[in-house]
Design an enzyme around this catalytic site. Structure first.
Site, PDB file in Angstrom:
ATOM      1  N   CYS A 195     -45.300 -14.217 -53.305  1.00  0.00           N
ATOM      2  CA  CYS A 195     -44.862 -14.855 -54.549  1.00  0.00           C
ATOM      3  C   CYS A 195     -44.571 -16.357 -54.395  1.00  0.00           C
ATOM      4  O   CYS A 195     -45.488 -17.156 -54.344  1.00  0.00           O
ATOM      5  CB  CYS A 195     -43.665 -14.111 -55.119  1.00  0.00           C
ATOM      6  SG  CYS A 195     -43.503 -14.320 -56.921  1.00  0.00           S
TER       7      CYS A 195
ATOM      8  N   LYS B 166     -41.238 -13.086 -46.470  1.00  0.00           N
ATOM      9  CA  LYS B 166     -41.331 -14.165 -47.467  1.00  0.00           C
ATOM     10  C   LYS B 166     -40.615 -15.402 -46.942  1.00  0.00           C
ATOM     11  O   LYS B 166     -39.479 -15.324 -46.458  1.00  0.00           O
ATOM     12  CB  LYS B 166     -40.714 -13.704 -48.787  1.00  0.00           C
ATOM     13  CG  LYS B 166     -40.872 -14.665 -49.959  1.00  0.00           C
ATOM     14  CD  LYS B 166     -40.347 -14.010 -51.239  1.00  0.00           C
ATOM     15  CE  LYS B 166     -40.534 -14.899 -52.450  1.00  0.00           C
ATOM     16  NZ  LYS B 166     -40.075 -14.233 -53.698  1.00  0.00           N
TER      17      LYS B 166
ATOM     18  N   GLU C 165     -45.170  -7.639 -54.606  1.00  0.00           N
ATOM     19  CA  GLU C 165     -43.902  -7.914 -53.927  1.00  0.00           C
ATOM     20  C   GLU C 165     -42.907  -6.779 -54.179  1.00  0.00           C
ATOM     21  O   GLU C 165     -42.741  -6.318 -55.309  1.00  0.00           O
ATOM     22  CB  GLU C 165     -43.352  -9.235 -54.460  1.00  0.00           C
ATOM     23  CG  GLU C 165     -41.998  -9.643 -53.912  1.00  0.00           C
ATOM     24  CD  GLU C 165     -41.512 -10.956 -54.511  1.00  0.00           C
ATOM     25  OE1 GLU C 165     -40.586 -11.548 -53.943  1.00  0.00           O
ATOM     26  OE2 GLU C 165     -42.060 -11.387 -55.551  1.00  0.00           O
TER      27      GLU C 165
END
Length: 564
Positions: free
Chosen positions: A161, A116, A41
């Protein structure tokens, strides 16, 4: 198909240096025969960039660096690179200006971006300050050559994540409305990849592996997890990237706490990941915490431009542990231990500090502080005359030592490491502008009882911390015959109360009902609240538990709250 996982250690904001790390990993991936390379990330800018993201110039340079990197990467390799991207709908829809994204690069071009979807706001995270969550499920197709020109399409589901951390069937609840894993399973993903910058805390890898094992089994889809490694300020990232097959069995694991390139292999015939190299898990919590602290102090110094460190050595267990960590991180020749005995220092403490120096092989110097104490007494005598010796005089000794250490640090460009543990920081058993001086508080998230456990673990094969230091009663030695337990409960009791109050958010009454003295509990919890102003002025400390006095600790100083 071989998938390479680049377990990288980026430096926040070093776009050129981080891009070079990605490029180097890509070349190694090609040598290993990989077709797909995963990076963590925000791998291009490093995680967490925090308020650098408010600088439009930084975002622009990041985009430019990505374009340059895309043209340089091997044409035959598909690469995912993490970065912050502009949200084109921000103004018209009143949304946040950026996305936390992964760029998909193929044949030298940026094909698309994946955003994300779940943005954490708990503990050290504050991603909604900067980012707008992605609105759609993220998938792409990669084709593997099967021979005779036959191409087999593989659907890769992309998560970033936190996108993996919302499976209600594992946690028993949902923290977000969406479940990206479920969406990818419904969209027919053959593999799910997760590109993470997941901070370390003791025992976290076991939780990660349990969660990913559950998800792989439940959805019947293999999962590849790529995690950042290294330390940025208070946060330590352990790496420990892993891959699990669709039965939830571990098939690959990277090295913990170091750069690595892990190879996972997907069989289109079996529609599953097959075993490659599995690095053994660390044996116990002391070992992983030790590795985390060594990496944390090493990276903090390196990324801030320090090559040598200085530590005040009292002959106590805390400074001894910090010195051992520093020796492991920097080498004995780059660590200076400073002994600063006062008239109240016991002969045993001086000899213990000298024995520690000998065991570690570090450089050392002795600077007695009696003359400085006398000078302060003479200066303050007109004001202090007729009063009793007390905390003010005790703290002067600590502040004299702190000034000497800061003078050495300033003169020789050393990083001063402060040596206070979490138990002391919690209750304020530390001196502002004295033993709290420093650029990094190495063990400020390590309770006193864990300090002892780490030192005993360290001494398993040979004596590193002198046994006399481990076995003697702890003391600040700021007045005759002083011991910590003159002011504090025994550390095993103190640490249990602190854990319940700080980590488990139990009220004083709940802690008392668990069997602790009401008077002791009230004293300890009051000390924690009163010491907030000290912690606010402390150097940054390395986070190794789930509740550290750092960026995730947001307590007011001036407050009046009644705990039941």
């Amino acid at each position: 198909m071989k998938i390479a996982i680049a377990q990288l250690n980026p430096t926040i904001g070093d776009l050129i240096g981080n891009a070079q790390k990605i490029f180097d990993a890509a070349e190694k991936a090609v040598e290993e025969g990989a077709q797909l390379l995963l990076t963590p990330e925000l791998s291009l800018c490093g995680y967490p960039p925090r308020d650098h993201l408010l600088n439009p110039g930084f975002i622009s340079k990041m985009s430019e660096q990505l374009e340059t990197l895309a043209q340089q990467l091997p044409q035959q390799l598909t690469v995912l690179v993490g970065l912050a991207t502009l949200n084109p709908h921000a103004e018209e829809k009143g949304e946040k200006p950026l996305h936390n994204s992964m760029a998909l690069i193929e044949e030298g071009s940026i094909v698309t971006y994946f955003h994300k979807r779940l943005l954490p706001t708990y503990d050290v995270f504050d991603e909604v300050r900067y980012f707008e969550p992605g609105k759609q499920s993220n998938c792409f197709v990669i084709k593997e050559e099967q021979g005779k020109g036959i191409l087999s399409p593989i659907t890769i589901g992309v998560t970033i994540c936190e996108d993996l951390w919302n499976d209600e069937k594992f946690w028993g609840k949902r923290n977000y409305a969406e479940n990206p894993l479920e969406d990818l399973a419904n969209n027919g993903a053959d593999i799910i990849i997760n590109l993470s910058a997941s901070p370390y805390r003791v025992g976290k890898q076991k939780l990660r592996e349990a969660m990913l094992r559950h998800s792989a089994c439940h959805y019947g889809i293999p999962i590849v997890y790529a995690n950042q490694v290294g330390a940025n300020d208070d946060l330590i990232f352990d790496g420990t990237s892993i891959a699990l097959n669709r039965q939830g069995k571990l098939v690959s694991r990277a090295h913990p706490f170091e750069d690595d390139l892990m190879i996972a292999e997907f069989s289109t015939r079996q529609q599953n990941l097959i075993p490659t190299a599995i690095t053994p898990a660390l044996e116990n919590e002391e070992e992983e915490m030790w590795k985390a602290l060594v990496l944390g102090v090493k990276d903090y110094a390196r990324k801030c431009g320090f090559q040598q460190v200085v530590i005040g050595l009292s002959g106590g267990i805390d400074s001894s542990l910090v010195a051992a960590i520093a020796r492991s991180a920097f080498g004995a020749e780059n660590v200076l231990g400073v002994l600063m005995p006062s008239p109240y220092s016991s002969p045993g403490s001086i000899s213990d500090a000298e024995a520690l120096v000998k065991n570690l092989g570090i450089r050392n110097i002795t600077l007695p502080i009696k003359s400085a104490m006398t000078a302060y007494d003479e200066i303050l005598e007109p004001l202090f005359a007729g009063t009793e010796f007390g905390v003010a005089e005790e703290n002067l000794q600590s502040r004299i030592r702190g000034n000497l250490l800061m003078a050495i640090a300033n003169k020789f460009n050393y990083l001063l490491l402060s040596t206070g543990n979490k138990s002391e920081m919690a209750v304020g058993y530390c001196t502002l502008y004295g033993d709290m001086n420093g650029g990094l508080a190495v063990i400020s998230d390590v309770p006193k009882t864990r300090v002892y456990a780490l030192c005993r673990w360290l001494n398993q094969e040979q004596e590193i911390i002198p046994e006399t230091i481990i076995n003697k009663a702890p003391s600040a030695e700021l007045k005759p015959d002083q011991q910590d337990q003159d002011s504090l409960p025994p550390y095993d009791i103190l640490d249990e109360i602190l854990h319940r109050f700080i980590h488990e958010h139990q009220s004083p009454n709940q802690i008392v009902r668990a069997g602790f003295s009401s008077e002791t509990v009230q004293k300890v919890t009051q000390l924690v609240r009163r010491a907030e102003f000290k912690r606010r002025q402390a150097p940054p400390g390395l986070k190794v538990t789930d509740r550290a006095f750092g960026t995730g600790w947001r307590m007011p100083i001036a407050s009046r709250i009644i705990h039941n």
